[in-house]
Design an enzyme around this catalytic site. Sequence first.
Site, PDB file in Angstrom:
ATOM      1  N   ARG A 199       8.719  -2.863  -9.745  1.00 28.68           N
ATOM      2  CA  ARG A 199       9.162  -1.552 -10.185  1.00 28.68           C
ATOM      3  C   ARG A 199       8.794  -0.413  -9.241  1.00 28.68           C
ATOM      4  O   ARG A 199       9.630   0.437  -8.921  1.00 28.68           O
ATOM      5  CB  ARG A 199       8.563  -1.217 -11.572  1.00 28.68           C
ATOM      6  N   THR A 200       7.541  -0.365  -8.822  1.00 34.69           N
ATOM      7  CA  THR A 200       7.103   0.816  -8.079  1.00 34.69           C
ATOM      8  C   THR A 200       7.844   0.917  -6.747  1.00 34.69           C
ATOM      9  O   THR A 200       8.384   1.978  -6.397  1.00 34.69           O
ATOM     10  CB  THR A 200       5.581   0.782  -7.861  1.00 34.69           C
TER      11      THR A 200
ATOM     12  N   LYS B  18      -2.421 -10.301  12.142  1.00 32.32           N
ATOM     13  CA  LYS B  18      -3.262 -10.148  13.350  1.00 32.32           C
ATOM     14  C   LYS B  18      -4.529  -9.338  13.103  1.00 32.32           C
ATOM     15  O   LYS B  18      -5.274  -9.061  14.040  1.00 32.32           O
ATOM     16  CB  LYS B  18      -2.438  -9.456  14.445  1.00 32.32           C
TER      17      LYS B  18
ATOM     18  N   ARG C 105       0.792   0.871  -1.467  1.00 35.86           N
ATOM     19  CA  ARG C 105       0.074   0.099  -2.499  1.00 35.86           C
ATOM     20  C   ARG C 105      -0.854  -0.859  -1.764  1.00 35.86           C
ATOM     21  O   ARG C 105      -0.433  -1.534  -0.812  1.00 35.86           O
ATOM     22  CB  ARG C 105       1.027  -0.690  -3.383  1.00 35.86           C
TER      23      ARG C 105
ATOM     24  N   HIS D  15      -3.184   4.658 -10.371  1.00 36.64           N
ATOM     25  CA  HIS D  15      -1.741   4.493 -10.154  1.00 36.64           C
ATOM     26  C   HIS D  15      -1.107   5.814 -10.632  1.00 36.64           C
ATOM     27  O   HIS D  15      -0.468   5.868 -11.688  1.00 36.64           O
ATOM     28  CB  HIS D  15      -1.240   3.295 -10.956  1.00 36.64           C
TER      29      HIS D  15
HETATM   30  N1   CP Z   1       4.263  -0.720 -13.262  1.00 38.64           N
HETATM   31  C1   CP Z   1       4.134  -1.241 -12.029  1.00 38.64           C
HETATM   32  O1   CP Z   1       3.326  -0.770 -11.192  1.00 38.64           O
HETATM   33  O2   CP Z   1       4.963  -2.294 -11.778  1.00 38.64           O
HETATM   34  P1   CP Z   1       5.038  -3.107 -10.419  1.00 38.64           P
HETATM   35  O3   CP Z   1       3.690  -3.780 -10.214  1.00 38.64           O
HETATM   36  O4   CP Z   1       6.168  -4.084 -10.582  1.00 38.64           O
HETATM   37  O5   CP Z   1       5.299  -2.116  -9.307  1.00 38.64           O
END
Ligand code: CP
Length: 304
Positions: A54-55, A84, A105, A133
Amino acid sequence: MGRLNNLISILDLDRDDIDLILNTASKMEDVAIQRSTELSDKIMACLFFEASTRTRLSFESAMLRLGGKVLGFADVVTTSAGGKGETLADTIRTVEQYADVIVIRHPLDGSARVAAEFSRIPIINAGSGAEEHPTQALLDLYSIKKIKGKIDGLTISLCGDLKYGRTVHSLGMALSKYNVKIMLAAPPPLRMKPAIVKEMKRIGIEVTEVDSVEEAIRDVDVVYMTRIQKERFPDIREYDAVKGKFRISTEELELMRDDTVILHPLPRVDEIDPIVDDSHHAKYFNQVYNGVITRMAILKLILE
Ligand code: CP
């Protein structure tokens, strides 16, 4: 975004900043459908050192709907960091020369803050370890406001893995900027970090901690369910001791008020029975779409 160049922690935002993002998101509803060219001169780099559906894809969809370009990686194994041993600092100092904004991320707490220290372009934290998050919290607030028409005055249950779940850390801190009551519901080993609970109470938020789903879902406006974060447990036996303990199925639906809404950041494993998806309480797939809308607002406010 006003005085902000980066989005690293929800604590970097005051209530006015959050309200600006939510109001801008509201204006993005039409733009998302009609599309726009307002960021056509901008490039977004998505650096995903950890799995995501999603993100990453909602950030890409948001940028494309605003006319921007996207590049990046979704599998660290294919990069010089994975293959590496390149440092995060050197990766950032390289990618900043290819793009106008970096969405990152990473599995380590503090990683987004480190990235920002080495970057001359804006950094957006798309999930840093078990820590935070923030863009998820913003889309969660947007979802609550869109469905309930307000945030102030609501009672909201945060349920599941409150120890390792980064979404509930950011959402709990974001909700603390509003006049809400918060219920924290987790198996005892997965309770919310005491520092976050203490801070909520210091601000004046009414916080109740319980250890069963049944207590958490009665007489609340929003149930925010989360997955037990198996991948973050240092010992798999600790995960086995709590897995499957928190679950919403038809029996739990019967305990809820008719107007209670169920949200979940997703992905889910077994904590919401798929039979719940057809219930009018279930709003977690609407919440997914709000991720595109909210991230359009964030990109526009940071890049324009
Ligand atoms: N909600 C969320 O962060 O989903 P993903 O891990 O799929 O990005």
